[in-house]
Design an enzyme around this catalytic site. Structure first.
Site, mmCIF file in Angstrom:
data_model
loop_
_atom_site.group_PDB
_atom_site.id
_atom_site.type_symbol
_atom_site.label_atom_id
_atom_site.label_comp_id
_atom_site.label_asym_id
_atom_site.label_seq_id
_atom_site.Cartn_x
_atom_site.Cartn_y
_atom_site.Cartn_z
ATOM 1 N N GLY A 12 68.001 40.564 44.334
ATOM 2 C CA GLY A 12 66.861 40.534 43.544
ATOM 3 C C GLY A 12 66.417 39.330 42.796
ATOM 4 O O GLY A 12 65.791 39.316 41.794
ATOM 5 N N ASN A 14 64.299 36.919 43.739
ATOM 6 C CA ASN A 14 62.854 36.642 43.596
ATOM 7 C C ASN A 14 62.221 37.686 42.777
ATOM 8 O O ASN A 14 61.300 37.254 42.226
ATOM 9 C CB ASN A 14 62.581 36.664 45.066
ATOM 10 C CG ASN A 14 62.792 35.549 46.042
ATOM 11 O OD1 ASN A 14 61.891 34.620 45.667
ATOM 12 N ND2 ASN A 14 63.388 35.570 46.899
ATOM 13 N N MET A 90 64.411 44.424 53.188
ATOM 14 C CA MET A 90 64.937 44.057 54.647
ATOM 15 C C MET A 90 64.398 45.494 55.556
ATOM 16 O O MET A 90 65.191 45.758 56.316
ATOM 17 C CB MET A 90 66.426 44.079 54.389
ATOM 18 C CG MET A 90 66.844 42.829 53.795
ATOM 19 S SD MET A 90 65.918 41.278 54.157
ATOM 20 C CE MET A 90 66.937 39.850 53.647
ATOM 21 N N ARG A 91 63.493 45.969 55.386
ATOM 22 C CA ARG A 91 62.821 47.019 56.201
ATOM 23 C C ARG A 91 61.590 46.508 56.806
ATOM 24 O O ARG A 91 60.618 45.683 56.232
ATOM 25 C CB ARG A 91 62.891 48.572 55.679
ATOM 26 C CG ARG A 91 64.074 48.938 55.145
ATOM 27 C CD ARG A 91 64.023 50.284 54.380
ATOM 28 N NE ARG A 91 64.015 51.079 55.681
ATOM 29 C CZ ARG A 91 64.921 51.738 56.223
ATOM 30 N NH1 ARG A 91 66.236 51.504 55.757
ATOM 31 N NH2 ARG A 91 64.685 52.309 57.296
ATOM 32 N N ASN A 107 54.921 38.844 51.508
ATOM 33 C CA ASN A 107 56.356 38.771 51.445
ATOM 34 C C ASN A 107 56.901 37.342 51.402
ATOM 35 O O ASN A 107 56.130 36.393 51.591
ATOM 36 C CB ASN A 107 56.686 39.181 53.058
ATOM 37 C CG ASN A 107 58.094 39.050 53.398
ATOM 38 O OD1 ASN A 107 59.020 39.542 52.803
ATOM 39 N ND2 ASN A 107 58.384 38.338 54.645
ATOM 40 N N HIS A 109 59.514 34.625 52.818
ATOM 41 C CA HIS A 109 60.425 34.407 53.975
ATOM 42 C C HIS A 109 60.948 33.049 53.930
ATOM 43 O O HIS A 109 60.489 32.188 53.448
ATOM 44 C CB HIS A 109 59.629 34.276 55.398
ATOM 45 C CG HIS A 109 60.680 34.367 56.560
ATOM 46 N ND1 HIS A 109 61.391 35.442 57.016
ATOM 47 C CD2 HIS A 109 60.674 33.334 57.517
ATOM 48 C CE1 HIS A 109 62.134 35.036 58.059
ATOM 49 N NE2 HIS A 109 61.582 33.748 58.222
HETATM 50 C C1 GAR Z 1 65.709 35.708 49.998
HETATM 51 O O1 GAR Z 1 66.360 34.704 50.617
HETATM 52 C C2 GAR Z 1 64.488 36.166 50.616
HETATM 53 O O2 GAR Z 1 63.646 35.103 51.224
HETATM 54 C C3 GAR Z 1 65.248 36.815 52.148
HETATM 55 O O3 GAR Z 1 65.971 37.462 51.526
HETATM 56 C C4 GAR Z 1 66.620 37.059 50.296
HETATM 57 C C5 GAR Z 1 66.489 38.005 49.224
HETATM 58 O O4 GAR Z 1 67.008 37.344 48.116
HETATM 59 N N1 GAR Z 1 64.253 37.603 52.712
HETATM 60 C C6 GAR Z 1 64.255 37.841 54.058
HETATM 61 O O5 GAR Z 1 65.027 37.341 54.744
HETATM 62 C C7 GAR Z 1 63.139 38.910 54.498
HETATM 63 N N2 GAR Z 1 63.157 38.773 56.096
HETATM 64 P P1 GAR Z 1 66.860 38.068 46.647
HETATM 65 O O6 GAR Z 1 67.296 39.546 46.638
HETATM 66 O O7 GAR Z 1 67.682 37.332 45.557
HETATM 67 O O8 GAR Z 1 65.333 37.796 46.179
#
Ligand code: GAR
Length: 203
Positions: A12, A14, A90-91, A107, A109
């Site tokens: 979390g 972000n 992640m879904r 989103n 990425h």
């Molecule tokens: C982040 O790096 C985000 O960009 C990635 O998961 C991580 C979550 O980190 N998202 C993906 O890969 C989506 N396909 P966080 O939980 O610390 O924000």
């Protein structure tokens, strides 16, 4: 002031960057719901620490993905959210959710799309040997990381020793890019014309 709903699956950071952006007054908004699909997600502790209402919606509680997505849509609609942010969720977002929030769901990425969509984008970038990667905030559509691109930040990764270092290098730029886009949403609107997205100030 916009109402924001956040979906997350993991630590979390972000999500935290949006909390910080609101606290620092960069974002004119309020997070009205955090929804996680895993009870152990670190994002839950951040919600508790910051007084954000949170909801755990686990796949195993539902007969199918459609039912799960309808539950999530119901929570977000109940909270009257203006913007839905997928922050490490992640879904795959099903049509039940998408049709309710099209144009209002974004989103983050961890690569420069359209390169390296899907899982483990940082590992994909490292193994491919690209010297520059970065992050992308985009609208969510039916595909996997295929929606119109709102904002991108390039990051030099040519000297990274492994995929973990790539992830660490890109992460602070994800936070910055996410805060900027959510701030813009709170102060104006993004207009989608085909694949191109432009920003208009003022509501
Ligand atoms: C982040 O790096 C985000 O960009 C990635 O998961 C991580 C979550 O980190 N998202 C993906 O890969 C989506 N396909 P966080 O939980 O610390 O924000």
């Amino acid at each position: 002031m916009i109402k924001i709903g956040v979906l997350a699956s993991g630590r979390g950071s972000n999500f935290q960057s949006i909390i910080d952006g609101i606290r620092g007054k960069e974002i004119d908004g309020r997070i009205v719901a955090l929804i996680v699909d895993k009870p152990e997600a670190g994002a839950v502790e951040r919600a508790q620490a910051n007084g954000v209402p949170y909801f755990i919606v686990e796949r195993k509680e539902f007969a199918g993905n459609g039912e799960m997505n309808r539950k999530i849509a119901e929570i977000l609609e109940g909270k009257k959210v203006d913007l839905v942010v997928l922050a490490g969720y992640m879904r795959i977002v099903g049509k039940e959710l998408l049709e309710k929030f099209r144009g209002r769901m974004i989103n983050i990425h961890p690569a420069l799309l359209p390169s390296f969509p899907g899982l483990d984008a940082q590992k994909q970038a490292f193994e491919h040997g690209v010297k520059v990667s970065g992050c992308t905030v985009h609208f969510v559509d039916e595909g996997t990381d295929t929606g119109p691109i709102i904002e991108q930040t390039p990051v030099y990764i040519g000297d990274c020793k492994d995929a973990h270092e790539v992830s660490e290098r890109i992460l602070p730029y994800e936070h910055e890019t996410m805060r900027k886009v959510v701030s813009n949403f709170s102060k104006g609107k993004y207009v989608v014309e085909g694949r191109r997205v432009r920003y208009e100030h003022g509501l």
